[in-house]
Scaffold this motif. Structure first.
Motif, PDB file in Angstrom:
ATOM      1  N   PRO A 170     -23.892 -39.075  29.502  1.00  0.00           N
ATOM      2  CA  PRO A 170     -24.559 -38.901  28.204  1.00  0.00           C
ATOM      3  C   PRO A 170     -25.975 -38.360  28.367  1.00  0.00           C
ATOM      4  O   PRO A 170     -26.666 -38.673  29.330  1.00  0.00           O
ATOM      5  N   VAL A 171     -26.365 -37.548  27.420  1.00  0.00           N
ATOM      6  CA  VAL A 171     -27.706 -36.970  27.418  1.00  0.00           C
ATOM      7  C   VAL A 171     -28.590 -37.858  26.564  1.00  0.00           C
ATOM      8  O   VAL A 171     -28.268 -38.164  25.414  1.00  0.00           O
ATOM      9  N   ASP A 172     -29.715 -38.283  27.123  1.00  0.00           N
ATOM     10  CA  ASP A 172     -30.654 -39.110  26.356  1.00  0.00           C
ATOM     11  C   ASP A 172     -31.495 -38.211  25.484  1.00  0.00           C
ATOM     12  O   ASP A 172     -32.455 -37.599  25.950  1.00  0.00           O
ATOM     13  N   LEU A 173     -31.141 -38.119  24.229  1.00  0.00           N
ATOM     14  CA  LEU A 173     -31.869 -37.282  23.292  1.00  0.00           C
ATOM     15  C   LEU A 173     -32.987 -38.082  22.640  1.00  0.00           C
ATOM     16  O   LEU A 173     -32.839 -39.267  22.355  1.00  0.00           O
ATOM     17  N   PRO A 174     -34.115 -37.443  22.357  1.00  0.00           N
ATOM     18  CA  PRO A 174     -35.180 -38.150  21.637  1.00  0.00           C
ATOM     19  C   PRO A 174     -34.719 -38.446  20.215  1.00  0.00           C
ATOM     20  O   PRO A 174     -33.913 -37.715  19.652  1.00  0.00           O
ATOM     21  N   PRO A 175     -35.215 -39.516  19.608  1.00  0.00           N
ATOM     22  CA  PRO A 175     -34.807 -39.852  18.240  1.00  0.00           C
ATOM     23  C   PRO A 175     -35.223 -38.762  17.243  1.00  0.00           C
ATOM     24  O   PRO A 175     -36.260 -38.129  17.387  1.00  0.00           O
ATOM     25  N   ALA A 176     -34.357 -38.552  16.265  1.00  0.00           N
ATOM     26  CA  ALA A 176     -34.640 -37.532  15.224  1.00  0.00           C
ATOM     27  C   ALA A 176     -35.822 -37.979  14.353  1.00  0.00           C
ATOM     28  O   ALA A 176     -35.995 -39.149  14.068  1.00  0.00           O
ATOM     29  N   SER A 227     -21.545 -35.929  36.531  1.00  0.00           N
ATOM     30  CA  SER A 227     -22.975 -35.646  36.519  1.00  0.00           C
ATOM     31  C   SER A 227     -23.273 -34.332  35.810  1.00  0.00           C
ATOM     32  O   SER A 227     -22.530 -33.361  35.940  1.00  0.00           O
ATOM     33  N   ILE A 228     -24.372 -34.307  35.065  1.00  0.00           N
ATOM     34  CA  ILE A 228     -24.816 -33.051  34.451  1.00  0.00           C
ATOM     35  C   ILE A 228     -26.033 -32.498  35.186  1.00  0.00           C
ATOM     36  O   ILE A 228     -26.393 -31.349  34.996  1.00  0.00           O
ATOM     37  N   LYS A 229     -26.641 -33.321  36.041  1.00  0.00           N
ATOM     38  CA  LYS A 229     -27.846 -32.901  36.752  1.00  0.00           C
ATOM     39  C   LYS A 229     -27.547 -32.283  38.112  1.00  0.00           C
ATOM     40  O   LYS A 229     -28.224 -31.366  38.538  1.00  0.00           O
ATOM     41  N   ASN A 230     -26.550 -32.792  38.795  1.00  0.00           N
ATOM     42  CA  ASN A 230     -26.307 -32.416  40.191  1.00  0.00           C
ATOM     43  C   ASN A 230     -24.917 -31.814  40.374  1.00  0.00           C
ATOM     44  O   ASN A 230     -24.304 -31.965  41.407  1.00  0.00           O
TER      45      ASN A 230
END
Length: 69
Positions: A62-68, A9-12
């Protein structure tokens, strides 16, 4: 149906995110997983070794990145 995947986890996370990731995967409170690792370590078991191995082996969420643009 999409298969469930185990991630750190990257959030908790508190240390490496292993316990939080396992908690999310197993749908239980991450505090229980943390207590389990601590109990294994204090009772002479492999708690610390298992945690460290999982820290290396289990991929980070994985980090949900906005589209470029």
């Amino acid at each position: 149906m999409e298969a469930k995947k185990l991630y750190r986890s990257i959030k908790n996370k508190m240390l490496g995110g292993v316990a939080a990731g396992l908690g999310e995967y197993l749908n239980i409170d991450p505090t229980l997983v943390r207590l389990g690792f601590i109990a294994l370590a204090l009772l002479g078991g492999p708690g610390i070794v298992i945690y460290l191995i999982m820290w290396v082996v289990v991929p980070e969420e994985p980090v949900d990145l906005p589209p470029a643009q």
